[in-house]
Design a protein around this motif. Sequence first.
Motif, short mmCIF file in Angstrom:
data_model
loop_
_atom_site.label_atom_id
_atom_site.label_comp_id
_atom_site.label_asym_id
_atom_site.label_seq_id
_atom_site.Cartn_x
_atom_site.Cartn_y
_atom_site.Cartn_z
N ILE A 190 44.25 13.26 8.29
CA ILE A 190 43.88 14.04 9.10
C ILE A 190 44.02 14.06 9.93
CG2 ILE A 190 41.76 13.67 10.85
CD1 ILE A 190 40.24 11.22 8.17
N ALA B 105 35.75 10.35 11.53
CA ALA B 105 35.82 10.53 10.08
C ALA B 105 35.83 9.16 9.44
CB ALA B 105 37.96 10.91 9.68
N ALA C 226 31.19 18.28 6.53
CA ALA C 226 31.63 18.17 7.81
C ALA C 226 30.52 18.06 8.52
CB ALA C 226 32.27 19.21 8.06
N ILE D 15 34.02 14.59 10.12
CA ILE D 15 34.05 14.78 8.67
C ILE D 15 33.43 13.29 7.46
CG2 ILE D 15 35.99 16.65 9.78
CD1 ILE D 15 38.15 14.30 8.03
N ILE E 219 40.46 17.68 3.64
CA ILE E 219 40.54 17.23 4.83
C ILE E 219 40.26 18.84 5.61
CG2 ILE E 219 41.65 16.35 6.70
CD1 ILE E 219 42.54 14.16 4.93
#
Length: 403
Positions: free
Chosen positions: A75, A90, A103, A112, A133
Amino acid sequence: MELIYKNERTLFGWMLAISLLIWLGLIVGTVGVALVYLLLFFVAYCFAQSALISYLKGTAVKITWQQFPDLKERIDQSCQRLGLEQVPDAYLLQMGGAFNAFATRFLGTNFIVLYSDVVDALESKPDAINFYIGHELGHIKRNHLRWSALLMPASVIPLLGAAYARAREYTCDRHGFHACDDLKSAQLGLAALAAGGKRWRQMNVAHYSAQAAETSGFWMSFHELVSDYPWLVKRMAVMRSLAQGSEVKQPGRNGLAYVLALFIPRLGAGGAGALISVVAVVGVLAAVAIPAYQDYTSKARVAQAVSVGRDASAKVEHFFYANGSGPATLEQAGFALADPGHAVQDVRVDPDNGVVRVFPADPALRGNSIAFTPRIDDNKRVAWRCGSDDIPSKLLPADCRDN
Protein backbone atom coordinates in the motif's frame (compact mmCIF):
# COMPACT_ATOMS: atom_id res chain seq x y z
CA MET A 1 1.07 6.36 -19.80
CA GLU A 2 -1.88 8.68 -19.20
CA LEU A 3 -3.50 7.66 -15.91
CA ILE A 4 -6.78 9.48 -16.58
CA TYR A 5 -9.22 7.89 -19.00
CA LYS A 6 -9.77 10.01 -22.10
CA ASN A 7 -13.42 10.88 -21.40
CA GLU A 8 -13.32 11.44 -17.65
CA ARG A 9 -12.34 15.13 -17.69
CA THR A 10 -14.98 16.01 -20.29
CA LEU A 11 -17.71 14.10 -18.49
CA PHE A 12 -16.64 15.64 -15.18
CA GLY A 13 -16.95 19.12 -16.70
CA TRP A 14 -20.52 18.40 -17.83
CA MET A 15 -21.41 16.85 -14.50
CA LEU A 16 -20.01 19.81 -12.56
CA ALA A 17 -21.70 22.45 -14.72
CA ILE A 18 -25.10 20.74 -14.61
CA SER A 19 -24.88 20.04 -10.89
CA LEU A 20 -23.96 23.64 -10.06
CA LEU A 21 -26.93 24.88 -12.09
CA ILE A 22 -29.27 22.47 -10.34
CA TRP A 23 -27.94 23.37 -6.88
CA LEU A 24 -28.24 27.08 -7.69
CA GLY A 25 -31.77 26.61 -8.98
CA LEU A 26 -32.77 24.72 -5.84
CA ILE A 27 -31.30 27.33 -3.51
CA VAL A 28 -32.76 30.31 -5.39
CA GLY A 29 -36.07 28.62 -6.17
CA THR A 30 -36.65 27.62 -2.54
CA VAL A 31 -35.31 30.90 -1.13
CA GLY A 32 -32.61 29.03 0.71
CA VAL A 33 -34.89 26.35 2.20
CA ALA A 34 -32.97 23.74 0.19
CA LEU A 35 -29.92 24.46 2.35
CA VAL A 36 -31.82 23.22 5.39
CA TYR A 37 -32.63 19.98 3.61
CA LEU A 38 -29.02 19.66 2.50
CA LEU A 39 -27.93 19.99 6.11
CA LEU A 40 -30.40 17.30 7.16
CA PHE A 41 -29.20 15.09 4.31
CA PHE A 42 -25.60 15.58 5.40
CA VAL A 43 -26.46 14.60 8.96
CA ALA A 44 -28.26 11.47 7.71
CA TYR A 45 -25.29 10.65 5.48
CA CYS A 46 -22.90 11.01 8.40
CA PHE A 47 -24.92 8.59 10.47
CA ALA A 48 -25.05 6.06 7.62
CA GLN A 49 -21.36 6.42 6.79
CA SER A 50 -20.43 6.24 10.46
CA ALA A 51 -22.13 2.84 10.59
CA LEU A 52 -19.86 1.57 7.80
CA ILE A 53 -16.71 2.97 9.37
CA SER A 54 -17.69 1.62 12.76
CA TYR A 55 -18.27 -1.79 11.22
CA LEU A 56 -14.83 -1.70 9.59
CA LYS A 57 -13.07 -0.68 12.76
CA GLY A 58 -15.01 -3.18 14.84
CA THR A 59 -14.83 -6.14 12.45
CA ALA A 60 -12.10 -5.85 9.83
CA VAL A 61 -8.35 -6.10 10.48
CA LYS A 62 -6.47 -2.82 10.18
CA ILE A 63 -3.42 -3.20 7.97
CA THR A 64 -0.33 -1.84 9.74
CA TRP A 65 3.37 -2.62 10.01
CA GLN A 66 2.48 -4.89 12.91
CA GLN A 67 -0.54 -6.48 11.18
CA PHE A 68 0.08 -7.83 7.67
CA PRO A 69 3.27 -5.87 7.00
CA ASP A 70 3.49 -7.32 3.46
CA LEU A 71 0.20 -5.63 2.54
CA LYS A 72 1.19 -2.45 4.35
CA GLU A 73 4.38 -2.32 2.29
CA ARG A 74 2.44 -2.73 -0.95
CA ILE A 75 0.00 0.00 0.00
CA ASP A 76 2.78 2.44 0.89
CA GLN A 77 4.71 1.66 -2.30
CA SER A 78 1.57 2.08 -4.41
CA CYS A 79 0.86 5.45 -2.81
CA GLN A 80 4.41 6.56 -3.57
CA ARG A 81 4.21 5.32 -7.14
CA LEU A 82 0.90 7.09 -7.74
CA GLY A 83 1.99 10.32 -6.07
CA LEU A 84 -0.43 10.06 -3.17
CA GLU A 85 1.17 11.89 -0.25
CA GLN A 86 -1.16 10.79 2.55
CA VAL A 87 -1.53 7.03 2.94
CA PRO A 88 -5.16 6.11 3.63
CA ASP A 89 -6.22 3.86 6.47
CA ALA A 90 -6.44 0.30 5.13
CA TYR A 91 -8.41 -2.71 6.32
CA LEU A 92 -8.67 -6.38 5.39
CA LEU A 93 -12.27 -7.62 5.45
CA GLN A 94 -13.70 -11.12 5.12
CA MET A 95 -16.79 -10.98 2.89
CA GLY A 96 -17.84 -14.62 2.52
CA GLY A 97 -16.20 -15.31 -0.85
CA ALA A 98 -16.82 -11.96 -2.53
CA PHE A 99 -14.04 -10.65 -4.77
CA ASN A 100 -13.73 -6.91 -4.57
CA ALA A 101 -12.24 -3.91 -2.80
CA PHE A 102 -13.51 -0.42 -2.19
CA ALA A 103 -12.51 3.05 -1.11
CA THR A 104 -14.53 5.34 1.12
CA ARG A 105 -14.20 8.60 3.01
CA PHE A 106 -15.51 9.83 6.34
CA LEU A 107 -14.98 13.25 7.92
CA GLY A 108 -11.82 13.98 5.98
CA THR A 109 -10.21 10.55 6.38
CA ASN A 110 -9.76 8.19 3.41
CA PHE A 111 -10.09 4.44 3.73
CA ILE A 112 -9.40 1.50 1.42
CA VAL A 113 -10.74 -1.98 2.12
CA LEU A 114 -9.34 -5.19 0.63
CA TYR A 115 -11.44 -8.35 0.64
CA SER A 116 -9.57 -11.28 2.16
CA ASP A 117 -10.63 -13.72 -0.57
CA VAL A 118 -8.92 -11.58 -3.21
CA VAL A 119 -5.71 -11.48 -1.20
CA ASP A 120 -5.84 -15.24 -0.56
CA ALA A 121 -6.59 -16.09 -4.19
CA LEU A 122 -3.59 -14.09 -5.43
CA GLU A 123 -1.15 -15.28 -2.77
CA SER A 124 1.04 -16.86 -5.45
CA LYS A 125 0.97 -13.65 -7.53
CA PRO A 126 1.09 -10.91 -4.87
CA ASP A 127 1.94 -8.21 -7.42
CA ALA A 128 -1.60 -8.65 -8.77
CA ILE A 129 -2.89 -7.42 -5.41
CA ASN A 130 -1.26 -4.10 -6.31
CA PHE A 131 -3.86 -3.75 -9.03
CA TYR A 132 -6.66 -3.76 -6.46
CA ILE A 133 -4.74 -1.41 -4.19
CA GLY A 134 -3.90 0.97 -7.03
CA HIS A 135 -7.47 0.93 -8.33
CA GLU A 136 -8.87 2.09 -4.99
CA LEU A 137 -6.06 4.61 -4.53
CA GLY A 138 -7.10 5.97 -7.93
CA HIS A 139 -10.47 6.97 -6.49
CA ILE A 140 -8.67 8.86 -3.73
CA LYS A 141 -6.05 10.38 -6.02
CA ARG A 142 -8.71 11.66 -8.42
CA ASN A 143 -10.88 12.97 -5.55
CA HIS A 144 -13.85 10.92 -6.74
CA LEU A 145 -15.04 10.58 -3.17
CA ARG A 146 -14.80 14.30 -2.44
CA TRP A 147 -16.69 15.37 -5.54
CA SER A 148 -19.50 12.81 -5.24
CA ALA A 149 -21.80 14.95 -3.07
CA LEU A 150 -21.48 18.05 -5.27
CA LEU A 151 -22.04 16.01 -8.44
CA MET A 152 -25.04 14.17 -7.03
CA PRO A 153 -27.75 16.10 -8.96
CA ALA A 154 -26.18 15.28 -12.33
CA SER A 155 -25.27 11.73 -11.34
CA VAL A 156 -28.85 10.51 -11.83
CA ILE A 157 -29.16 11.91 -15.36
CA PRO A 158 -29.65 9.06 -17.86
CA LEU A 159 -26.53 8.15 -19.84
CA LEU A 160 -24.42 10.97 -18.36
CA GLY A 161 -24.23 9.77 -14.74
CA ALA A 162 -23.44 6.18 -15.67
CA ALA A 163 -20.94 7.25 -18.36
CA TYR A 164 -19.00 9.30 -15.82
CA ALA A 165 -19.04 6.39 -13.34
CA ARG A 166 -17.65 4.03 -16.00
CA ALA A 167 -14.99 6.57 -16.98
CA ARG A 168 -13.87 6.70 -13.35
CA GLU A 169 -13.52 2.92 -13.31
CA TYR A 170 -11.35 2.98 -16.43
CA THR A 171 -9.23 5.69 -14.81
CA CYS A 172 -8.80 3.68 -11.63
CA ASP A 173 -7.91 0.57 -13.63
CA ARG A 174 -5.07 2.60 -15.12
CA HIS A 175 -3.92 3.57 -11.64
CA GLY A 176 -4.04 -0.10 -10.66
CA PHE A 177 -2.01 -1.00 -13.73
CA HIS A 178 0.58 1.64 -12.87
CA ALA A 179 0.86 0.30 -9.31
CA CYS A 180 1.95 -3.15 -10.57
CA ASP A 181 5.60 -4.11 -11.04
CA ASP A 182 4.78 -6.71 -13.71
CA LEU A 183 2.76 -5.37 -16.67
CA LYS A 184 0.68 -8.57 -16.70
CA SER A 185 -0.30 -8.45 -13.03
CA ALA A 186 -3.33 -6.24 -13.65
CA GLN A 187 -4.69 -8.87 -16.01
CA LEU A 188 -4.31 -11.52 -13.31
CA GLY A 189 -6.22 -9.32 -10.88
CA LEU A 190 -9.10 -9.03 -13.34
CA ALA A 191 -8.89 -12.75 -14.09
CA ALA A 192 -9.54 -13.50 -10.42
CA LEU A 193 -12.61 -11.25 -10.55
CA ALA A 194 -13.87 -13.16 -13.57
CA ALA A 195 -13.07 -16.79 -12.77
CA GLY A 196 -12.74 -16.92 -9.00
CA GLY A 197 -10.07 -17.86 -6.51
CA LYS A 198 -8.84 -21.05 -8.20
CA ARG A 199 -9.90 -21.16 -11.82
CA TRP A 200 -8.21 -17.87 -12.71
CA ARG A 201 -4.92 -19.77 -12.92
CA GLN A 202 -6.18 -21.83 -15.88
CA MET A 203 -8.04 -18.97 -17.55
CA ASN A 204 -6.96 -17.95 -21.06
CA VAL A 205 -6.75 -14.16 -20.77
CA ALA A 206 -6.51 -13.61 -24.52
CA HIS A 207 -9.70 -15.56 -25.23
CA TYR A 208 -11.49 -13.80 -22.38
CA SER A 209 -10.44 -10.41 -23.73
CA ALA A 210 -11.73 -11.42 -27.17
CA GLN A 211 -15.24 -11.73 -25.67
CA ALA A 212 -15.38 -7.93 -25.80
CA ALA A 213 -16.36 -8.27 -29.46
CA GLU A 214 -19.70 -9.71 -28.29
CA THR A 215 -20.69 -6.61 -26.31
CA SER A 216 -21.99 -4.55 -29.23
CA GLY A 217 -25.47 -6.10 -29.38
CA PHE A 218 -28.59 -4.28 -28.26
CA TRP A 219 -29.05 -5.84 -24.82
CA MET A 220 -25.39 -5.82 -23.82
CA SER A 221 -25.10 -2.23 -25.00
CA PHE A 222 -28.19 -1.19 -23.07
CA HIS A 223 -27.20 -2.84 -19.80
CA GLU A 224 -23.73 -1.32 -19.97
CA LEU A 225 -25.15 2.13 -20.72
CA VAL A 226 -27.21 2.06 -17.51
CA SER A 227 -24.41 0.51 -15.44
CA ASP A 228 -21.69 2.12 -13.34
CA TYR A 229 -19.16 -0.45 -14.52
CA PRO A 230 -17.84 -1.35 -17.99
CA TRP A 231 -18.09 -4.99 -18.93
CA LEU A 232 -15.19 -6.86 -17.34
CA VAL A 233 -14.13 -8.25 -20.72
CA LYS A 234 -13.64 -4.67 -21.92
CA ARG A 235 -11.56 -3.81 -18.89
CA MET A 236 -9.43 -6.86 -19.57
CA ALA A 237 -8.97 -5.82 -23.21
CA VAL A 238 -7.73 -2.40 -22.03
CA MET A 239 -5.23 -3.93 -19.58
CA ARG A 240 -3.86 -6.27 -22.27
CA SER A 241 -3.40 -3.36 -24.67
CA LEU A 242 -1.69 -1.21 -22.04
CA ALA A 243 0.71 -4.08 -21.28
CA GLN A 244 1.55 -4.14 -24.98
CA GLY A 245 2.06 -0.36 -25.07
CA SER A 246 -1.05 0.45 -27.10
CA GLU A 247 -4.63 1.59 -26.73
CA VAL A 248 -7.49 -0.79 -27.53
CA LYS A 249 -10.38 0.19 -29.80
CA GLN A 250 -13.54 -1.04 -28.15
CA PRO A 251 -16.51 -2.29 -30.20
CA GLY A 252 -19.29 0.23 -30.76
CA ARG A 253 -22.66 0.06 -29.06
CA ASN A 254 -26.08 -0.47 -30.60
CA GLY A 255 -27.70 2.88 -31.40
CA LEU A 256 -31.19 1.85 -30.28
CA ALA A 257 -29.79 0.96 -26.86
CA TYR A 258 -29.03 4.65 -26.31
CA VAL A 259 -32.69 5.50 -26.97
CA LEU A 260 -33.98 3.09 -24.33
CA ALA A 261 -31.22 4.07 -21.88
CA LEU A 262 -32.43 7.68 -22.07
CA PHE A 263 -35.43 6.61 -19.97
CA ILE A 264 -33.35 5.01 -17.21
CA PRO A 265 -31.89 7.28 -14.52
CA ARG A 266 -28.50 6.27 -13.21
CA LEU A 267 -29.11 4.01 -10.23
CA GLY A 268 -25.86 2.10 -9.94
CA ALA A 269 -24.97 -1.40 -11.03
CA GLY A 270 -24.51 -4.83 -9.63
CA GLY A 271 -26.72 -6.36 -6.95
CA ALA A 272 -29.52 -4.02 -5.96
CA GLY A 273 -28.52 -1.44 -8.57
CA ALA A 274 -29.00 -3.92 -11.40
CA LEU A 275 -32.33 -4.95 -9.93
CA ILE A 276 -33.45 -1.33 -9.72
CA SER A 277 -32.48 -0.83 -13.35
CA VAL A 278 -34.57 -3.84 -14.32
CA VAL A 279 -37.48 -2.50 -12.29
CA ALA A 280 -37.10 0.88 -13.99
CA VAL A 281 -37.15 -0.74 -17.44
CA VAL A 282 -40.19 -2.78 -16.50
CA GLY A 283 -41.83 0.39 -15.23
CA VAL A 284 -41.22 2.23 -18.50
CA LEU A 285 -42.54 -0.67 -20.54
CA ALA A 286 -45.48 -1.16 -18.20
CA ALA A 287 -46.42 2.51 -18.52
CA VAL A 288 -47.02 1.82 -22.19
CA ALA A 289 -48.03 -1.83 -22.18
CA ILE A 290 -50.55 -1.90 -19.31
CA PRO A 291 -52.85 0.86 -20.63
CA ALA A 292 -52.64 -0.66 -24.11
CA TYR A 293 -53.57 -4.08 -22.75
CA GLN A 294 -56.41 -2.62 -20.71
CA ASP A 295 -57.77 -0.89 -23.82
CA TYR A 296 -57.46 -4.14 -25.76
CA THR A 297 -59.43 -6.15 -23.18
CA SER A 298 -62.04 -3.40 -22.83
CA LYS A 299 -62.49 -3.27 -26.60
CA ALA A 300 -62.95 -7.03 -26.71
CA ARG A 301 -65.61 -6.98 -23.98
CA VAL A 302 -67.39 -3.99 -25.53
CA ALA A 303 -67.45 -5.82 -28.89
CA GLN A 304 -69.13 -8.77 -27.15
CA ALA A 305 -71.66 -6.41 -25.59
CA VAL A 306 -72.38 -4.86 -29.01
CA SER A 307 -72.96 -8.34 -30.43
CA VAL A 308 -75.52 -9.01 -27.67
CA GLY A 309 -77.18 -5.67 -28.46
CA ARG A 310 -77.49 -6.55 -32.14
CA ASP A 311 -79.16 -9.85 -31.25
CA ALA A 312 -81.60 -8.06 -28.95
CA SER A 313 -82.39 -5.32 -31.50
CA ALA A 314 -83.00 -7.99 -34.18
CA LYS A 315 -85.62 -9.61 -31.93
CA VAL A 316 -87.26 -6.22 -31.31
CA GLU A 317 -87.31 -5.54 -35.08
CA HIS A 318 -88.89 -8.92 -35.80
CA PHE A 319 -91.57 -8.27 -33.14
CA PHE A 320 -92.31 -4.87 -34.68
CA TYR A 321 -92.86 -6.35 -38.14
CA ALA A 322 -95.12 -9.03 -36.72
CA ASN A 323 -97.19 -6.83 -34.40
CA GLY A 324 -96.89 -3.28 -35.72
CA SER A 325 -95.51 -2.01 -32.39
CA GLY A 326 -92.55 -2.53 -30.12
CA PRO A 327 -92.46 -5.07 -27.29
CA ALA A 328 -92.91 -4.14 -23.67
CA THR A 329 -89.97 -6.32 -22.66
CA LEU A 330 -87.21 -8.21 -24.40
CA GLU A 331 -88.67 -11.46 -23.11
CA GLN A 332 -91.88 -10.61 -24.96
CA ALA A 333 -89.82 -10.18 -28.13
CA GLY A 334 -88.39 -13.67 -27.60
CA PHE A 335 -84.91 -12.57 -26.60
CA ALA A 336 -82.93 -14.69 -24.14
CA LEU A 337 -79.51 -13.46 -23.07
CA ALA A 338 -76.69 -15.74 -24.24
CA ASP A 339 -73.46 -14.30 -22.83
CA PRO A 340 -70.90 -17.02 -22.08
CA GLY A 341 -68.14 -14.40 -21.76
CA HIS A 342 -70.08 -12.44 -19.11
CA ALA A 343 -69.51 -9.23 -21.07
CA VAL A 344 -72.98 -7.83 -20.33
CA GLN A 345 -74.47 -6.78 -17.02
CA ASP A 346 -77.97 -6.00 -18.33
CA VAL A 347 -80.00 -5.49 -21.55
CA ARG A 348 -83.18 -3.41 -21.65
CA VAL A 349 -85.70 -2.12 -24.15
CA ASP A 350 -87.71 1.09 -23.83
CA PRO A 351 -91.34 0.19 -24.68
CA ASP A 352 -92.09 3.80 -25.70
CA ASN A 353 -89.46 4.21 -28.43
CA GLY A 354 -87.97 0.74 -28.93
CA VAL A 355 -84.43 1.81 -27.94
CA VAL A 356 -82.33 -1.15 -26.80
CA ARG A 357 -79.65 -0.44 -24.21
CA VAL A 358 -76.80 -2.78 -23.35
CA PHE A 359 -74.85 -2.29 -20.12
CA PRO A 360 -71.30 -3.75 -20.30
CA ALA A 361 -70.04 -5.73 -17.29
CA ASP A 362 -66.54 -4.23 -17.51
CA PRO A 363 -65.94 -2.60 -14.06
CA ALA A 364 -64.41 0.46 -15.72
CA LEU A 365 -67.63 0.95 -17.72
CA ARG A 366 -70.11 0.01 -15.01
CA GLY A 367 -73.31 2.09 -15.30
CA ASN A 368 -72.59 3.16 -18.90
CA SER A 369 -74.59 1.86 -21.84
CA ILE A 370 -74.53 1.32 -25.58
CA ALA A 371 -77.77 2.42 -27.25
CA PHE A 372 -79.36 0.83 -30.35
CA THR A 373 -81.84 3.42 -31.57
CA PRO A 374 -84.41 2.40 -34.25
CA ARG A 375 -85.81 4.57 -37.02
CA ILE A 376 -87.96 3.95 -40.10
CA ASP A 377 -86.02 4.54 -43.33
CA ASP A 378 -87.37 5.61 -46.73
CA ASN A 379 -88.21 2.00 -47.58
CA LYS A 380 -90.35 1.65 -44.46
CA ARG A 381 -87.75 -0.63 -42.95
CA VAL A 382 -86.31 -0.42 -39.46
CA ALA A 383 -82.72 0.89 -39.37
CA TRP A 384 -80.61 0.88 -36.23
CA ARG A 385 -78.10 3.45 -35.04
CA CYS A 386 -75.48 2.17 -32.58
CA GLY A 387 -73.63 4.58 -30.31
CA SER A 388 -72.86 5.72 -26.77
CA ASP A 389 -72.58 9.04 -25.03
CA ASP A 390 -70.84 7.44 -22.05
CA ILE A 391 -68.25 5.04 -23.44
CA PRO A 392 -65.08 6.43 -25.14
CA SER A 393 -65.36 6.05 -28.90
CA LYS A 394 -61.95 4.35 -29.08
CA LEU A 395 -63.46 1.35 -27.27
CA LEU A 396 -66.45 1.05 -29.61
CA PRO A 397 -66.51 -0.86 -32.91
CA ALA A 398 -66.11 1.38 -35.94
CA ASP A 399 -69.82 1.11 -36.93
CA CYS A 400 -70.88 2.30 -33.45
CA ARG A 401 -68.94 5.56 -33.60
CA ASP A 402 -70.53 8.87 -34.55
CA ASN A 403 -73.48 7.24 -36.29
